[in-house]
Enzyme design. Structure first.
Site, short mmCIF file in Angstrom:
data_model
loop_
_atom_site.label_atom_id
_atom_site.label_comp_id
_atom_site.label_asym_id
_atom_site.label_seq_id
_atom_site.Cartn_x
_atom_site.Cartn_y
_atom_site.Cartn_z
N LEU D 73 41.03 -19.51 23.89
CA LEU D 73 40.29 -18.40 23.27
C LEU D 73 38.89 -18.84 22.89
O LEU D 73 38.57 -20.03 22.95
CB LEU D 73 41.07 -17.92 22.04
N PRO D 74 38.03 -17.91 22.51
CA PRO D 74 36.65 -18.31 22.20
C PRO D 74 36.54 -19.29 21.03
O PRO D 74 35.80 -20.26 21.11
CB PRO D 74 35.95 -16.98 21.88
N LYS D 179 35.55 -32.82 22.14
CA LYS D 179 34.92 -31.78 22.95
C LYS D 179 33.60 -31.35 22.33
O LYS D 179 32.60 -31.17 23.03
CB LYS D 179 35.85 -30.55 23.07
N LYS D 248 27.75 -22.65 19.53
CA LYS D 248 28.93 -22.75 18.66
C LYS D 248 29.47 -24.17 18.68
O LYS D 248 29.76 -24.76 17.63
CB LYS D 248 30.00 -21.77 19.14
#
Lengths: 303, 303, 303, 303
Positions: D73-74, D179, D248
């Site tokens: 998901l985002p 990540k 983000k």
């Protein structure tokens, strides 16, 4: 708000630190009826004796029967940690009373605390102060408040006991946001004055003359008018406001900026520089000592 | 210094810009005897007529016979460019006279100019000013000087004609270094106030209340006391001091810092931010308008 | 270009440092006829003996009769300083010959040197190299050249003696600009990898696993593929390329950015961080050791 | 772990976005038995038809009977939001099953999710991927995992269906931390390459030659080797990975750095620059388009 007795305001003061103690003294006289609690019991005992105040055994005990509980602690997390448990503030706070948090805290945590209190009918006001130890002693602090208008108005008699300029600036968290931004401006003004004056010192410019000129010109600030002449140039560096706390406040302002999605390169960089300085100078250093990091990097003394 | 006539001081004023013109007016009366030169001839003619001053045909012509030549130009490079050639200042300046450079210039270029002049027995003083148009009109500027003590003292009657606080702060270049650092502090105080107030505005804090608190607290500066309330909150943004010039001055301070090998992350970053703002807002914008770039990025208006 | 002898190319090599010496070796064989000069005479003598090259007494002596003079010095200012005077390069360089500057130098200074040489009919090529000591030994350097196409082509036999990838990338100064930007990217990639890996190390992430993943992903760079595994994780930190020189190169790139009026916040900040690291670690530290500053600030070791 | 049927692994895949969809395809064949759920039902229906997979009506329905639930998901907040309620994942997940979160998420949120799941005997692995759409299609992703060794090993058959390089790099949150740092390095390498190449373009350096040299030198990175030649120089700017998502991720890395108390000026500044770029370019821009902001500021095109 029902009062314990006609014209008497029952107040509990939690946290008798460098600022908290002189603030609490103003509440040790009528119309206030004061209970105090402090993590280090000895401090509370000494205060109680000297000021004829009740010394509570626990936060709950302090809160019991109080119209207002005032917290003045290092961080919002310290306030949060005193809430729960059988000895916690919530066990003593009664519906209709108000928690006034004078900590230099975090808006987000304050909003969470306010929500938790609201479940029990308890009100919340964040009310951080500025003005230092001497302002606290003279009852001349600036108090910046966040909370409902009505809660603010009811708390005014308490706030005015130690505050000269008492302002409501917005909803819950607004006081903490404003305090953090004020201190971030202090932090940036201080660091940049340090950089600029180190440059001038190395360039052979007379620092006293430079300060005289800057303070008559557009670059002046509280830092160049007060902090640098009194603490840096004199090499006095009195320990009145710890760098660790200013670094924390700068971090709060930087966090509020990110939360509000405001691009803020200067604030974010400044926050990192204070993190570095804190690492370099340790936990006891005064905030003005950050200049020493700049001086070490520059290989010059500002004096 | 021999004077052209008993008690008379012959002065040439080069550069009748926004600040230069009101400065020059103070030199149009006895004991001064004034010649003026301006790139745009019409301005000089109008000034000459209004103030009964000699209008020179060339910089050389203005300098001829002068005890003091005062330059007030956008950059040090403009001063440098007026020196050489048959119409240049060097062709008119006589040995024993003094070039007083009121430009907000660069210390390194000033040292080069001073060396060039010294070959001909001409003295140099860098003497940038602060106080704006109104300070210039009232003869109440702050003048920060770099040069030999003796040169400074001899120039005092001239400097005091437009200056209220006249200070020698070091050797040649010291005045320019100090002016650039003062303006860098202004630039940083302004940008950081913009960031901080944008954050508060988005967080729902009342901006007038916030300014009131900050200006009673440790974060206050000339920017929060004057610039923001008068220009930003009112949305007036009068064009009195161009962003392009403040960006230039910030660039000079950043260059002096590098020249002096002073690590200066805040100053270097601020200089870049002003470069971005200058690109975004163009050449005519006032310095206070940088706040508009922050507001655009933040999506909020500080008011 | 007239040659001293059929098929022979007379070359003078100035600066037998860590990179210069193995470069010069490739020019000690036919068709080249080599003269060398070095500030520390002993180095030149030892080289001359080992490689059967003429050891010149002065830069002028080295340049005399040369088709190409190659300089490989710490800074452009060192090159400039060798030009003038009775023993300087200009006293020996003949019209039609070419100065090939392999220094990691400054575009602006190179343009000034080129202009000075052009007055005498001498050509200039800036030709900084990358590939390190091992690349120099294997004749496998990358050579990035700035100068006229014709000058570049004529210099190719010389450049190919030590270069594998020899590229003309623009006018005089272009080689120096490119080298400085390459090294700035190295500097930024290194510092940011240091920050990122320090964070991961503190967060309990296995560093070898992290490097494996990054090097298979979008964040990989020469730094994460080579420098960090070989020098940082092993704690070997061999001293092959001094931090002082990388800090200088980063400073040049930052200066070119400002000269070109390119807002460059990351480059300017990185340049300051390398200034700080240079101050903290001293003149002898290798460039990879900057990670130690980050580690000290973070309180963790990347390993 | 009990399996629904001998040798069969029941998997639910939540989130059929650009990366999720090609990942899920590898799980639509034996030994896997696949159920899918997607917020936009049409996508799930189309996928189910094309791949012969069960289309679940709710997250709870997808999770019911699954050995592994994979979320892609985002943000971590989207994962958190799917947990609770009668239709949420927790209503379907059985004790002993594992939630594998392939979202590029936040370590802190993942630790909170893992703790919530542990109360029910459900395991958690954060397993973000890199390699893009094409890596997902080829089953050649890099998968970086955070969680207990045993949980990781049991999940390997699932992870290897879409991953070529599958690595456990630490406890819960380690995958997300890694990540985020990888993507922060990408972000910094990209922005600094943009600054550096804009400088070179303005200085008249040939950009193709410059990239050739950098990619043979110490400044090379995935950005200079791949991204800039393929997307920037060609002006193609294909929209494969949104700037909003890279901003983000950079924000997550910056947050982890602060959480770990690692002074990280470059990372914090880069995060702000991406915030500015996101504001300037909007939600749909590809990450490589940040170069356009630098180009606008610089007044040059990198090509």
């Amino acid at each position: 708000m029902e009062r314990t007795e006609k014209n008497t305001i029952a107040v509990a003061f939690i946290g008798l630190g460098a600022i908290g103690e002189p603030m609490a003294k103003h509440l040790a006289e009528p119309p206030f009826q004061l209970a105090v609690w402090n993590r280090t019991r000895e401090k509370a005992d000494a205060f109680g004796k000297a000021n004829d105040a009740r010394v509570a055994a626990t936060p709950a005990d302090a809160a019991r029967g109080s119209d207002f509980v005032i917290t003045c602690l290092p961080t919002s997390y310290d306030v949060e940690a005193l809430l729960e448990g059988s000895e916690g503030l919530l066990a003593g706070l009664r519906s209709g009373s108000t928690l006034v948090d004078c900590t230099s805290g975090e808006p987000g945590v304050s909003r969470a605390i306010a929500a938790r209190l609201a479940e029990r009918g308890i009100r919340f006001l964040d009310a951080p102060v500025s003005g230092g130890v001497s302002g606290a002693e003279r009852g001349a602090l600036t108090v910046m408040c966040g909370g409902a208008e009505e809660v603010f108005e009811q708390a005014l008699p308490v706030l005015r006991s130690f505050g000269e300029k008492v302002v409501r600036c917005g909803p819950v968290g607004a006081g903490h946001a404003l305090k953090s931004v004020n201190n971030m401006l202090l932090a940036i003004n201080l660091w940049s004055a340090g950089e600029g004056l180190a440059v001038l010192a190395k360039a052979g410019v007379d620092i006293d003359a430079a300060l005289g000129v800057i303070n008559a010109s557009s670059g002046r600030s509280n830092v160049t008018e007060t902090l640098v002449p009194e603490r840096v140039v004199t090499r006095a560096f009195p320990r009145t406001f710890r760098l660790a706390l200013l670094a924390k406040d700068a971090g709060i302002a930087a966090a509020v900026a990110r939360e509000q999605k405001v691009p803020s390169p200067l604030m974010q960089l400044a926050s990192e520089l204070y993190r570095v300085a804190h690492t370099e100078l340790g936990d006891l250093a005064d905030h003005a000592e950050v200049v020493k990091v700049i001086e070490k990097w520059a290989g010059v003394e500002i004096s």
